[in-house]
Design an enzyme around this catalytic site. Structure first.
Site, short mmCIF file in Angstrom:
data_model
loop_
_atom_site.label_atom_id
_atom_site.label_comp_id
_atom_site.label_asym_id
_atom_site.label_seq_id
_atom_site.Cartn_x
_atom_site.Cartn_y
_atom_site.Cartn_z
N ASP A 266 0.82 -1.21 0.00
CA ASP A 266 0.00 0.00 0.00
C ASP A 266 0.85 1.26 0.00
OD1 ASP A 266 0.35 -1.22 2.75
OD2 ASP A 266 -0.24 0.81 3.33
N ASN A 267 2.17 1.11 0.11
CA ASN A 267 3.08 2.27 0.05
C ASN A 267 3.87 2.30 -1.26
OD1 ASN A 267 2.33 3.08 2.62
ND2 ASN A 267 3.98 1.98 3.62
#
Length: 504
Positions: A266-267
């Site tokens: 998610d980063n």
């Protein structure tokens, strides 16, 4: 960089009109959220060059309207305030739905002067403007400590030539949030062509909503990978591009000694941008197995692991895109570009750091042996390469002695330097010209944790002068800046007590 000053409370000034390209995906992809501004806020810093690029008059920065927009007090014309949904793998474990827990997308602004990567728009996010439906019991705030670090590092990375999100402004407050202890809060306005992540695709795949997955992929093809539309399998072509961009970004990280610290899916940006600055760090003493994130107890995101984790994350993205690509072999073919893309970019960057004009047999061994000598003596990564830039072919020179002073095992270094000298002579390397070119690849200044900490401690007392000085230094990392020599100094002993984690 504009810093805190008296504001102008006259009539509302002209300001670029926002558009809402991401919001056109529909309500399933985001939630409409109203920012919760601070009871009182003040401008700490603003990025004037980026503001100008966005068509914002620099004189507007000191106007109350600028502070109000980028603290969430007001919405500019055309702006919508939304939080995006996504999911992801965190520390290698599927975490399910995540989403913008403290980030609000205001929309996108057309660039007045498109940047070198040809993107014509930048999305603007507020980080720390209050809770969203995706806050997961969090307060939606960002503390001053981490906000200041992100503001500085975004621009430091950009100045180093490393793909990154940007920082437009830093707004402070006297409001506190509880972390390990009460901390002052702040809001960073950050900018990027897109904040879509690997986890954005994973969200729809693992929820078995393939229509939404296709809608997201088609959106990305239209806006960011339009050249792939002419390919026989556009989704495979897009994955191949994302894999290449990711590999090249991480090659940049490894070459400059940057540790991201929390490479969850998610980063990870689909555009190969360094995103979500949390427990990051730049190498001081070179240790390949260094872990910069206090929360990473297993060392999953240690420095030497970053290339491998980047590849793992690309595999996770490929899995999520498989229903669109339609064939495992086609997905694997796209993934196969990772290793050669990383190796080619990393070799190119490292050759430049060593001053090699062209690749020769034995270069990889020479580079690897130098790093081994550095690691055994814990030699400073940035300063060692900068000193190597000054190396002279002459038998005795003051510059060579300064280089030797950075190493504990001088006998091993001297033997290596003889090999290095022989290597340089084979291509008739010129000391003066080599120094110039190497110093374009070996920065003198990076955002060391202790430098950031000094700026943080001053800022917590509303003294932003150190932030401004450090920002100015980091915008020109390859210049000598002799009057600011102290910013290239080795970390003091107290810096060993600095701890950064996922908590911010």
């Amino acid at each position: 960089m504009a810093t805190a000053s008296t504001t102008n409370k006259s009539s509302t000034p002209s300001f670029p009109t926002f558009e809402n390209t991401f919001a056109t995906l529909g309500d399933a992809f985001s939630a409409s959220v109203q920012a919760q501004p601070f009871k009182s806020s003040y401008l700490i810093a603003a990025n004037e060059p980026l503001a100008e690029q966005l068509g914002i008059d620099p004189s507007l920065i000191r106007h109350d309207f600028f502070r109000q927009i980028f603290s969430g007090e007001k919405l500019a014309d055309g702006s919508q305030s939304i939080a995006a949904v996504y999911s992801g793998h965190q520390f290698g474990v599927w975490a399910g739905q995540l989403g913008d827990g403290r980030a609000l997308l205001l929309g996108d602004i057309k660039l007045h002067e498109p940047d070198s990567n040809s993107y014509s728009r930048y999305e603007i996010q507020l980080k720390g403007a209050g809770p969203t439906p995706f806050s997961r019991m969090g307060d939606g705030r960002a503390v001053l400590r981490s906000s200041l670090r992100e503001y500085l590092c975004s621009e430091a990375m950009n100045a180093l030539g490393i793909p990154s999100s940007r920082a437009l402004s830093l707004i402070g407050s006297d409001q506190y949030a509880m972390r390990e202890q009460p901390e002052k809060t702040a809001i960073v306005a950050r900018a990027a062509p897109s904040f879509i992540r690997f986890g954005s695709f994973e969200h729809w795949y693992y929820n078995d909503e393939h229509e939404k997955l296709k809608q997201l992929a088609d959106f990305c093809l239209e806006h960011y990978f339009s050249s792939c539309l002419v390919e026989e399998n556009p989704y495979q072509a897009m994955l191949k591009n994302i894999v290449r961009l990711t590999a090249e970004m991480i090659a940049h990280w490894q070459a400059v000694g940057f540790m991201h610290g929390v490479m969850n899916t998610d980063n990870m940006s689909i555009l190969g941008l360094t995103l979500d600055y949390g427990p990051f760090g730049f190498m001081d003493g070179y240790q390949p197995q260094q872990i910069c994130n206090h929360s990473d107890t297993q060392g999953r995101y240690a420095f030497h692991m970053q290339p491998r984790i980047g590849q793992w994350n690309c595999h996770a993205l490929a899995q999520a895109m498989l229903p669109l690509i339609g064939d495992v072999n086609a997905a694997q073919e796209a993934l196969a570009t990772y290793v050669p893309s990383f190796e080619q970019k990393h070799a190119q960057l490292m050759a430049a750091k060593f001053g090699f004009q062209r690749t020769q047999d034995g270069d990889l061994d020479l580079i690897s042996d130098f790093l081994d000598i550095m690691a055994k003596g814990n030699s400073d990564y940035t300063n060692s390469f900068r000193a190597l830039s000054n190396y002279k072919l002459a038998p005795v020179s003051l510059e060579n002695e300064k280089l030797r002073d950075l190493f504990l095992d001088r006998e091993s270094l001297d033997k290596w330097l003889e090999r290095y000298k022989t290597r340089l002579i084979t291509e008739q390397s010129n000391d003066e010209q080599r120094e110039i070119t190497m110093k374009r690849s070996n920065p003198k200044f990076v955002l060391r944790n202790y430098l950031a900490q000094q700026a943080i401690e001053a800022a917590e007392n509303k003294d932003f002068s150190e932030l401004e000085r450090l920002y100015t230094v980091l915008l020109h990392p390859f210049d000598e800046q002799k009057e600011l020599e102290n910013y290239a100094a080795l970390p003091p002993d107290w810096a060993q007590t600095i701890s950064v984690s996922c908590s911010s």
